[in-house]
Scaffold this motif. Structure first.
Motif, PDB file in Angstrom:
ATOM      1  N   GLY A   1      -7.601  48.764 -54.416  1.00  0.00           N
ATOM      2  CA  GLY A   1      -8.459  49.624 -53.585  1.00  0.00           C
ATOM      3  C   GLY A   1      -8.646  49.027 -52.204  1.00  0.00           C
ATOM      4  O   GLY A   1      -8.624  49.736 -51.191  1.00  0.00           O
ATOM      5  N   ALA A   2      -8.846  47.698 -52.169  1.00  0.00           N
ATOM      6  CA  ALA A   2      -9.011  47.017 -50.872  1.00  0.00           C
ATOM      7  C   ALA A   2      -7.740  47.157 -50.043  1.00  0.00           C
ATOM      8  O   ALA A   2      -7.778  47.474 -48.843  1.00  0.00           O
ATOM      9  CB  ALA A   2      -9.329  45.542 -51.119  1.00  0.00           C
ATOM     10  N   TYR A   3      -6.598  46.944 -50.685  1.00  0.00           N
ATOM     11  CA  TYR A   3      -5.303  46.972 -49.986  1.00  0.00           C
ATOM     12  C   TYR A   3      -5.039  48.348 -49.360  1.00  0.00           C
ATOM     13  O   TYR A   3      -4.711  48.470 -48.174  1.00  0.00           O
ATOM     14  CB  TYR A   3      -4.198  46.622 -50.987  1.00  0.00           C
ATOM     15  CG  TYR A   3      -2.834  46.445 -50.358  1.00  0.00           C
ATOM     16  CD1 TYR A   3      -2.397  45.172 -49.981  1.00  0.00           C
ATOM     17  CD2 TYR A   3      -1.984  47.529 -50.151  1.00  0.00           C
ATOM     18  CE1 TYR A   3      -1.154  45.001 -49.400  1.00  0.00           C
ATOM     19  CE2 TYR A   3      -0.742  47.358 -49.563  1.00  0.00           C
ATOM     20  CZ  TYR A   3      -0.331  46.091 -49.201  1.00  0.00           C
ATOM     21  OH  TYR A   3       0.900  45.919 -48.616  1.00  0.00           O
ATOM     22  N   PHE A   4      -5.222  49.395 -50.172  1.00  0.00           N
ATOM     23  CA  PHE A   4      -4.904  50.729 -49.639  1.00  0.00           C
ATOM     24  C   PHE A   4      -6.012  51.277 -48.727  1.00  0.00           C
ATOM     25  O   PHE A   4      -5.739  52.146 -47.899  1.00  0.00           O
ATOM     26  CB  PHE A   4      -4.513  51.678 -50.777  1.00  0.00           C
ATOM     27  CG  PHE A   4      -3.122  51.367 -51.284  1.00  0.00           C
ATOM     28  CD1 PHE A   4      -2.005  51.737 -50.549  1.00  0.00           C
ATOM     29  CD2 PHE A   4      -2.935  50.652 -52.452  1.00  0.00           C
ATOM     30  CE1 PHE A   4      -0.710  51.413 -50.982  1.00  0.00           C
ATOM     31  CE2 PHE A   4      -1.647  50.320 -52.895  1.00  0.00           C
ATOM     32  CZ  PHE A   4      -0.537  50.700 -52.147  1.00  0.00           C
ATOM     33  N   SER A   5      -7.232  50.736 -48.855  1.00  0.00           N
ATOM     34  CA  SER A   5      -8.266  51.068 -47.856  1.00  0.00           C
ATOM     35  C   SER A   5      -7.796  50.554 -46.496  1.00  0.00           C
ATOM     36  O   SER A   5      -7.902  51.254 -45.479  1.00  0.00           O
ATOM     37  CB  SER A   5      -9.603  50.395 -48.194  1.00  0.00           C
ATOM     38  OG  SER A   5     -10.117  50.879 -49.390  1.00  0.00           O
ATOM     39  N   LEU A   6      -7.277  49.344 -46.503  1.00  0.00           N
ATOM     40  CA  LEU A   6      -6.806  48.762 -45.236  1.00  0.00           C
ATOM     41  C   LEU A   6      -5.627  49.552 -44.686  1.00  0.00           C
ATOM     42  O   LEU A   6      -5.567  49.855 -43.480  1.00  0.00           O
ATOM     43  CB  LEU A   6      -6.402  47.295 -45.455  1.00  0.00           C
ATOM     44  CG  LEU A   6      -7.580  46.332 -45.569  1.00  0.00           C
ATOM     45  CD1 LEU A   6      -7.132  44.995 -46.123  1.00  0.00           C
ATOM     46  CD2 LEU A   6      -8.240  46.145 -44.208  1.00  0.00           C
ATOM     47  N   GLN A   7      -4.689  49.903 -45.582  1.00  0.00           N
ATOM     48  CA  GLN A   7      -3.527  50.671 -45.109  1.00  0.00           C
ATOM     49  C   GLN A   7      -3.976  51.974 -44.445  1.00  0.00           C
ATOM     50  O   GLN A   7      -3.422  52.410 -43.436  1.00  0.00           O
ATOM     51  CB  GLN A   7      -2.596  50.965 -46.279  1.00  0.00           C
ATOM     52  CG  GLN A   7      -1.288  51.605 -45.841  1.00  0.00           C
ATOM     53  CD  GLN A   7      -0.473  52.085 -47.033  1.00  0.00           C
ATOM     54  OE1 GLN A   7      -0.886  52.985 -47.760  1.00  0.00           O
ATOM     55  NE2 GLN A   7       0.663  51.461 -47.241  1.00  0.00           N
ATOM     56  N   SER A   8      -5.000  52.583 -45.015  1.00  0.00           N
ATOM     57  CA  SER A   8      -5.469  53.869 -44.513  1.00  0.00           C
ATOM     58  C   SER A   8      -6.280  53.720 -43.214  1.00  0.00           C
ATOM     59  O   SER A   8      -6.229  54.584 -42.336  1.00  0.00           O
ATOM     60  CB  SER A   8      -6.323  54.507 -45.619  1.00  0.00           C
ATOM     61  OG  SER A   8      -6.796  55.746 -45.244  1.00  0.00           O
ATOM     62  N   LEU A   9      -7.017  52.617 -43.097  1.00  0.00           N
ATOM     63  CA  LEU A   9      -7.924  52.451 -41.948  1.00  0.00           C
ATOM     64  C   LEU A   9      -7.282  51.740 -40.758  1.00  0.00           C
ATOM     65  O   LEU A   9      -7.690  51.965 -39.605  1.00  0.00           O
ATOM     66  CB  LEU A   9      -9.168  51.652 -42.378  1.00  0.00           C
ATOM     67  CG  LEU A   9     -10.147  52.367 -43.305  1.00  0.00           C
ATOM     68  CD1 LEU A   9     -11.177  51.389 -43.871  1.00  0.00           C
ATOM     69  CD2 LEU A   9     -10.860  53.505 -42.547  1.00  0.00           C
ATOM     70  N   LEU A  10      -6.286  50.896 -41.025  1.00  0.00           N
ATOM     71  CA  LEU A  10      -5.751  50.070 -39.929  1.00  0.00           C
ATOM     72  C   LEU A  10      -5.203  50.866 -38.740  1.00  0.00           C
ATOM     73  O   LEU A  10      -5.351  50.427 -37.592  1.00  0.00           O
ATOM     74  CB  LEU A  10      -4.704  49.080 -40.467  1.00  0.00           C
ATOM     75  CG  LEU A  10      -5.310  47.792 -41.030  1.00  0.00           C
ATOM     76  CD1 LEU A  10      -4.274  46.988 -41.801  1.00  0.00           C
ATOM     77  CD2 LEU A  10      -5.918  46.942 -39.916  1.00  0.00           C
ATOM     78  N   PRO A  11      -4.591  52.044 -38.948  1.00  0.00           N
ATOM     79  CA  PRO A  11      -4.121  52.792 -37.772  1.00  0.00           C
ATOM     80  C   PRO A  11      -5.252  53.156 -36.801  1.00  0.00           C
ATOM     81  O   PRO A  11      -4.986  53.420 -35.626  1.00  0.00           O
ATOM     82  CB  PRO A  11      -3.502  54.061 -38.388  1.00  0.00           C
ATOM     83  CG  PRO A  11      -3.139  53.656 -39.774  1.00  0.00           C
ATOM     84  CD  PRO A  11      -4.185  52.668 -40.206  1.00  0.00           C
ATOM     85  N   LEU A  12      -6.492  53.167 -37.275  1.00  0.00           N
ATOM     86  CA  LEU A  12      -7.627  53.533 -36.404  1.00  0.00           C
ATOM     87  C   LEU A  12      -8.185  52.338 -35.634  1.00  0.00           C
ATOM     88  O   LEU A  12      -9.021  52.515 -34.743  1.00  0.00           O
ATOM     89  CB  LEU A  12      -8.771  54.136 -37.232  1.00  0.00           C
ATOM     90  CG  LEU A  12      -8.475  55.313 -38.148  1.00  0.00           C
ATOM     91  CD1 LEU A  12      -9.763  55.804 -38.809  1.00  0.00           C
ATOM     92  CD2 LEU A  12      -7.836  56.440 -37.363  1.00  0.00           C
ATOM     93  N   VAL A  13      -7.748  51.119 -35.997  1.00  0.00           N
ATOM     94  CA  VAL A  13      -8.381  49.930 -35.405  1.00  0.00           C
ATOM     95  C   VAL A  13      -7.826  49.666 -34.007  1.00  0.00           C
ATOM     96  O   VAL A  13      -6.610  49.619 -33.796  1.00  0.00           O
ATOM     97  CB  VAL A  13      -8.172  48.685 -36.313  1.00  0.00           C
ATOM     98  CG1 VAL A  13      -8.796  47.448 -35.671  1.00  0.00           C
ATOM     99  CG2 VAL A  13      -8.778  48.915 -37.690  1.00  0.00           C
TER     100      VAL A  13
END
Ligand SMILES: NC(=O)c1ccc[n+]([C@@H]2O[C@H](COP(=O)([O-])OP(=O)(O)OC[C@H]3O[C@@H](n4cnc5c(N)ncnc54)[C@H](OP(=O)(O)O)[C@@H]3O)[C@@H](O)[C@H]2O)c1
Length: 254
Positions: free
Chosen positions: A114-126
């Motif tokens: 869950g942590a890994y794919f949360s990051l995959q999903s959110l990182l483009p916004l950072v």
């Protein structure tokens, strides 16, 4: 000037414990905060407590389809973010001979996948120059009966922090980890740990014996450490870990 003025942060599992305390600290330091959680009622209650600088998003970290939509849900609130605190997690303990596949999957799905794919999903916004902090645990360092799968999920996160930080160098996004020792939060309840009250009391007393400062940590102490890693006070720190454990692992043998 406040440390996080003008910054926007996403905190997973921000409705309780360390995540909620970090949301409060980030807001006190001038940030806007989006908290995520799996339970709409507790997320709404936390947002009401946090006030105008907080918004809530529902995403169950155990469900990869929901996690993959996290970026879109955050994007509906704000185009860009500066900080991610990957904090949502469960503490479930069982000896290796009693461990069920269901509990194994539960721990790994929430704490690591869950942590890994949360990051995959959110990182483009950072935004470039942003900061990501992973909430691991002292269990990634110490051996403790019953903690093998939980500890492995946190050790995996610790490794992810270093590797992701290397991947994100070109965007100047830093990834660091905070590894708390035992902290007083709703995690330490018989319900969440799957223990009887008696087992819980025994576990608490046993843990205090192992903490050189003689007490559990407070969520606010971890929140301040996370705020440091989130801020520009730590711009030369990347792929690193801050252990905040009252000396439990760092003074082993003291
Ligand atoms: N407390 C400690 O001693 C300690 C020590 C080291 C590391 N940690 C780590 O610190 C983090 C926060 O824990 P805490 O102690 O603050 O406990 P907590 O109060 O239980 O907070 C955990 C948070 O994660 C959320 N969460 C759990 N499963 C989720 C899921 N499937 N989807 C979305 N959110 C989920 C919880 O939501 P609900 O409210 O719905 O359960 C809650 O908001 C965890 O990763 C934990 O492993 C804690």
């Amino acid at each position: 000037m406040k440390k996080l003025a003008g910054k926007t942060a996403v905190i997973t599992g921000g409705n309780s414990g360390i995540g909620l305390a970090t949301a409060q600290e980030f807001i006190a330091q001038g940030a806007q905060v989006i908290i995520t959680g799996r339970n709409e009622k507790s997320v709404n209650e936390a947002v009401a407590l946090l006030g105008d600088n907080a918004k809530g998003v529902i995403a169950d970290s155990a469900d990869v389809n929901q996690v993959k939509q996290l970026g879109d849900k955050v994007k509906a609130i704000t185009e860009n973010i500066d900080i991610i605190f990957v904090n949502a997690g469960v503490g479930q303990f069982n000896s290796a001979d009693q461990m069920t596949e269901e509990m194994f999957d539960d721990i790994m799905n929430i704490n690591f996948k869950g942590a890994y794919f949360s990051l995959q999903s959110l990182l483009p916004l950072v935004n470039d120059g942003g900061s990501v902090i992973l909430n691991t645990s002292i269990n990634a360092h110490v051996g403790m009966g019953g903690a093998s799968v939980y500890a492995a999920s946190k050790a995996a996160l610790l490794s992810l922090g270093k590797n992701l930080s290397a991947e994100l160098l070109s965007r100047r996004i830093r990834v660091n980890s905070v590894s708390p020792g035992p902290v007083v939060t709703p995690l330490h309840t018989s319900d969440k740990l799957g223990l009887t009250e008696e087992q819980l009391a025994g576990m608490g007393a046993g843990l205090i014996q192992q903490i050189p400062v003689g007490r559990f940590g407070r969520s606010e102490e971890i929140a301040k450490t996370v705020a440091f890693l989130a801020s520009d006070d730590s711009t030369f720190i990347l792929g690193a870990e801050i252990i905040a454990d009252g000396g439990m692992a760092t003074l082993k043998g003291a």
